[in-house]
Scaffold this active site. Structure first.
Site, PDB file in Angstrom:
ATOM      1  N   GLY A  73      21.059 -10.692  45.951  1.00 56.38           N
ATOM      2  CA  GLY A  73      20.397 -11.015  47.262  1.00 56.38           C
ATOM      3  C   GLY A  73      19.352 -12.034  46.602  1.00 56.38           C
ATOM      4  CD  GLN A 182      17.118  -2.935  52.571  1.00 55.73           C
ATOM      5  OE1 GLN A 182      17.425  -1.824  52.776  1.00 55.73           O
ATOM      6  NE2 GLN A 182      16.641  -2.767  51.015  1.00 55.73           N
ATOM      7  CB  SER A 202      22.426  -7.631  47.846  1.00 52.97           C
ATOM      8  OG  SER A 202      22.482  -7.039  46.621  1.00 52.97           O
ATOM      9  CB  CYS A 327       1.820   2.531  40.213  1.00 53.76           C
ATOM     10  SG  CYS A 327       0.205   2.484  41.002  1.00 53.76           S
TER      11      CYS A 327
HETATM   12  C1  LIG Z   1      17.300  -5.681  47.419  1.00 50.56           C
HETATM   13  C2  LIG Z   1      16.714  -6.826  48.082  1.00 50.56           C
HETATM   14  C3  LIG Z   1      16.920  -8.214  47.532  1.00 50.56           C
HETATM   15  C4  LIG Z   1      17.354  -8.328  45.996  1.00 50.56           C
HETATM   16  O1  LIG Z   1      18.739  -8.206  46.118  1.00 50.56           O
HETATM   17  P1  LIG Z   1      19.093  -8.045  44.699  1.00 50.56           P
HETATM   18  O2  LIG Z   1      20.978  -8.199  44.835  1.00 50.56           O
HETATM   19  O3  LIG Z   1      18.828  -6.598  44.028  1.00 50.56           O
HETATM   20  O4  LIG Z   1      18.630  -9.412  43.870  1.00 50.56           O
HETATM   21  C5  LIG Z   1      16.528  -9.181  48.462  1.00 50.56           C
HETATM   22  N1  LIG Z   1      16.035  -8.792  49.702  1.00 50.56           N
HETATM   23  C6  LIG Z   1      15.919  -7.580  50.285  1.00 50.56           C
HETATM   24  C7  LIG Z   1      15.167  -7.537  51.731  1.00 50.56           C
HETATM   25  C8  LIG Z   1      16.294  -6.369  49.368  1.00 50.56           C
HETATM   26  O5  LIG Z   1      16.160  -5.024  50.082  1.00 50.56           O
END
Ligand SMILES: *Cc1c(COP(=O)(O)O)cnc(C)c1O
Length: 398
Positions: A73, A182, A202, A327
């Protein structure tokens, strides 16, 4: 109460499921050819690659030639936004519109572009965590190159009015990108029907492995080279393809987009039980719109509790969850998402995100609802902050 292991952090990552793993396995030891080689073993890898691309396109309502595989993603977000910005800057368009509560893959990309001389408008998301279509409309200018708004937020799960935002962009001739990491598999998405120009997805958020994803780019929209080298991904992203990961990703996506309404109904019912149960604890609040949210997302703030302590206590009880205080990411600032809703720092610090999935059971929910109230009570008993909150109330502060 017997201790259980409950994974309630599916918004952070998910387990690779058996059908996905089974689809991948042959591509490690048997079908290991390079997709660019001309002999049968290579051609077979190439075929698997293109079948996967066709399948991913089908799952999103796109055409095969509109899908580019990426490492996930973050890469898809960076690629889409930077390419659109740089290409349109040549036409004098150096304004970008996004929202304050995007994932950092989008926010930090926009901030980097600001350093290059681009101007970025960060739209508010109000108390319910939803971007207003009217705000997008009003923010679009003559020199706007791109609007990028996430489909669903990763912390509070709120679902944005994407087709409506896309329509406003098209009315004004502005490109529209959405980070749908998401949302894919939880919300029905059809890029054509919903007017989406570019979309990021992703694998590891939908039961494929980490390090694989895709960018959809509508036909006719040019996209810059991301990696120079070989001719992979139509000359845009060089490097020998990760065939196993791509095949697994296509399989996971195919499963994820199947029967979304049925799955959503079942998960939403469990999530509502979770939300209602946790809101029975005093001095709590639900973050983000109650209804326009992902089926599996529950995000609750507990006054007088530190998010980290809560997570550690939950971990001791076998529950994996996440918190709105950052954190863990090396910063003392509470989450930018919760602050964007107007939460006070100390309330944002005491937030808990539970993200459940199709694999979550009623027994898991029962267990969480047994553990969290006890843990919250114990933490509050030790908290000077909580003592102060109660004292102020007794003295008639509220
Ligand atoms: C997890 C996430 C990403 C990043 O995706 P990766 O595959 O971990 O680089 C980007 N945008 C949202 C909304 C995510 O939840």
């Amino acid at each position: 109460m017997e201790k259980r292991f409950v994974y309630a952090d599916n918004a952070a990552t998910t387990r690779v499921t058996k059908p996905v793993l089974d689809a991948m396995l042959p591509y490690f030891t048997e079908e290991y050819g390079n997709a660019s080689s001309i002999y049968a073993l290579g051609r077979s890898a190439k075929k698997a690659l293109e079948t996967a691309r066709e399948s991913v396109a089908g799952s999103l309502g796109a055409e095969t030639s509109e899908i580019y595989f990426t490492s996930g993603g973050s890469e898809a977000d960076n690629w889409a936004i930077r390419s659109a910005a740089h290409r349109l800057a040549k036409k004098g368009k150096k304004h970008i519109i996004t929202s304050v509560f995007e994932h950092h893959a989008v926010l930090h990309t926009c901030q980097a572009l600001e350093k290059e001389g681009f101007e970025v408008t960060y739209l508010p998301v109000y108390e319910n965590g939803i971007v207003r279509v009217e705000d997008v409309k009003n923010a679009i200018r003559e020199d706007t190159a791109l609007v990028t708004i996430m489909y669903a937020n990763n912390e509070i799960g709120t679902i944005q009015p994407i087709p409506e935002i896309a329509a406003v962009c098209h009315e004004k001739g502005v490109l529209f990108h959405t980070d749908a990491v998401q949302a894919v598999g939880n919300v029905e998405i059809d890029v054509k029907a919903q007017g989406i120009d570019m979309l990021s997805v992703s694998g590891h958020k939908l039961h494929a492995q980490k390090g694989i994803g895709a960018l959809y780019v509508r036909k006719g929209i040019p996209i810059d080279n991301l990696i120079y080298g070989g001719a992979q991904e139509r000359n845009r992203r060089a490097g020998t393809e990760n065939v196993a990961a791509i095949v697994g990703f296509a399989k996971a996506l195919e499963i994820a987009v199947k029967d979304i309404p049925e799955k959503a109904e079942k998960i939403t019912a469990m999530r509502n039980r979770l939300i209602d149960g946790l809101l029975k604890i005093s001095h709590t609040r639900l973050n983000g719109d109650r209804n326009k949210r992902l089926p599996g997302n529950c995000n609750i703030s507990f006054e007088g509790i530190e998010g980290e302590s809560l997570l550690l206590m939950l971990d001791l009880n076998g529950i994996c969850a996440s918190s709105g205080s950052a954190c863990t990411s090396g910063s003392l600032d509470p989450s930018h998402v919760l602050l964007a809703l107007g939460l006070k720092h100390e309330v944002a610090h005491g937030s808990l995100r539970l993200s459940i999935s199709n694999e979550t059971t009623d027994e898991d929910i029962d267990y969480i609802l047994e553990v969290v109230p006890k843990v919250a009570e114990r933490l509050r008993a030790m908290s000077p902050l909580w003592e102060r909150i109660i004292k102020e109330e007794v003295s008639g502060g509220k």
